[in-house]
Design a protein around this motif. Structure first.
Motif, PDB file in Angstrom:
ATOM      1  N   ALA A  42       0.830  -1.204   0.000  1.00  0.00           N
ATOM      2  CA  ALA A  42       0.000   0.000   0.000  1.00  0.00           C
ATOM      3  C   ALA A  42       0.863   1.253   0.000  1.00  0.00           C
ATOM      4  O   ALA A  42       1.946   1.280   0.601  1.00  0.00           O
ATOM      5  CB  ALA A  42      -0.914  -0.007   1.227  1.00  0.00           C
ATOM      6  N   ALA A  43       0.388   2.306  -0.667  1.00  0.00           N
ATOM      7  CA  ALA A  43       1.160   3.541  -0.816  1.00  0.00           C
ATOM      8  C   ALA A  43       1.572   4.134   0.526  1.00  0.00           C
ATOM      9  O   ALA A  43       2.642   4.742   0.647  1.00  0.00           O
ATOM     10  CB  ALA A  43       0.342   4.569  -1.605  1.00  0.00           C
ATOM     11  N   SER A  70      -2.195   2.395  -4.476  1.00  0.00           N
ATOM     12  CA  SER A  70      -3.368   2.095  -3.659  1.00  0.00           C
ATOM     13  C   SER A  70      -3.551   0.583  -3.591  1.00  0.00           C
ATOM     14  O   SER A  70      -3.291  -0.139  -4.556  1.00  0.00           O
ATOM     15  CB  SER A  70      -4.609   2.743  -4.276  1.00  0.00           C
ATOM     16  N   GLY A 151      -8.404  10.005   0.132  1.00  0.00           N
ATOM     17  CA  GLY A 151      -8.443   8.938  -0.849  1.00  0.00           C
ATOM     18  C   GLY A 151      -9.866   8.709  -1.324  1.00  0.00           C
ATOM     19  O   GLY A 151     -10.822   8.849  -0.555  1.00  0.00           O
ATOM     20  N   VAL A 156     -10.152   3.441  -2.385  1.00  0.00           N
ATOM     21  CA  VAL A 156      -8.913   3.642  -1.625  1.00  0.00           C
ATOM     22  C   VAL A 156      -9.163   3.379  -0.135  1.00  0.00           C
ATOM     23  O   VAL A 156     -10.060   4.003   0.451  1.00  0.00           O
ATOM     24  CB  VAL A 156      -8.378   5.079  -1.819  1.00  0.00           C
ATOM     25  N   ASN A 184      -4.780   7.719  -4.274  1.00  0.00           N
ATOM     26  CA  ASN A 184      -4.217   7.006  -3.133  1.00  0.00           C
ATOM     27  C   ASN A 184      -3.941   8.010  -2.028  1.00  0.00           C
ATOM     28  O   ASN A 184      -4.035   9.236  -2.238  1.00  0.00           O
ATOM     29  CB  ASN A 184      -2.948   6.228  -3.520  1.00  0.00           C
TER      30      ASN A 184
END
Length: 270
Positions: A42-43, A70, A151, A156, A184
């Motif tokens: 995940a970002a 994302s 997000g 997201v 994201n």
């Protein structure tokens, strides 16, 4: 007979040299191919996982290739056949989705980390910290024709958690028309860092590494489902090397790294 013995001796010497050369080449670090593992995460894990991978590479001969986006984008890429050994999601939903499609290596899924949700503003904002409740005038704090960065709640994880929290605090209906929906959580953070929006909702870990923002409030833990980061190996990628990495990510050494970036253990608040 002397000629035969000479040929025999020289032949043995040649064979010994060839054998020695082969052994040397096989054991040489310049010839040996280091194992490479691909991790999709995940970002919101960009900084923490980058550091964790750096430490792990120093400890082992394994090279870690990282891909951040994302959780939803990564899950869809994996379902479409993108090659990866390990996936870390920012919520259970997208890990559930991959598991339903039987794309996870059986028995490897576990909850790894926890996080919290915060309201942020540019560091130059005149707003001071506050307690987030049903009475908080977030819409007023936005100002005229301004937007709240978060997000995209349609996919997201950070946006999904934020929508849950705002709905439970009875603030969603007024704020929904004023959202800046990001692909994201890091994109939402960037909008606030650049001063393009006066407020944003991100994970505490994102706010902690941001350069030009400040935390105004933390969402009550009861206002949304627990923010959990599950991890799993992908189907047909359950190798000894990938298992070793998965085990290390749950170790106290890795936990110390994640804690430095604001993450908590999966069974505790950060």
């Amino acid at each position: 007979m002397r000629l035969f013995n000479s040929i025999k001796v020289h032949g043995l010497k040649a064979l010994s040299f060839k054998t020695l050369l082969t052994i040397t080449l096989i054991s040489s670090p310049f010839v040996a191919q280091a194992q490479t593992l691909t991790v999709m995460a995940a970002a919101s894990m960009t900084d923490a996982m980058t550091e964790a991978a750096r430490v792990y590479e120093q400890k082992t001969a394994t090279h870690i290739r990282l891909s951040f986006a994302s959780s939803s984008v990564l899950a869809r890429q994996l379902a479409a056949g993108a090659p990866a050994d390990l996936y870390i999601s920012a919520n259970e939903q997208w890990m559930d989705w991959l598991e339903e499609q039987q794309l996870l290596a059986p028995g490897t899924r576990k909850d790894l980390l926890s996080n919290a949700l915060v309201v942020i503003a540019p560091e130059s904002s005149p707003l001071s910290s506050f307690t987030l409740t049903q009475e908080t005038p977030l819409l007023h704090y936005l100002g005229e024709d301004q937007r709240l960065a978060m997000g995209d709640p349609s996919h997201v994880p950070a946006g999904i958690y934020a929508k849950q929290g705002l709905e439970n605090l009875k603030l969603w209906s007024n704020l929904e028309p004023h959202l800046a929906r990001a692909d994201n959580v890091r994109a939402a953070l960037a909008l606030v860092e650049r001063g393009e929006t006066p407020l944003g909702i991100v994970y505490r870990t994102d706010a902690q590494v941001a350069q030009h923002t400040k935390i105004l409030a933390t969402f009550p833990a009861h206002s949304h489902t627990p923010i959990t980061y599950p991890v799993a190996l992908m189907k047909d990628h359950d190798s000894a090397e990938s298992q070793a990495l998965l085990k290390w990510l749950s170790s106290s050494e890795a936990g110390t790294i994640f804690a430095r970036f604001g993450f908590g253990q999966a069974d505790s608040a950060p």
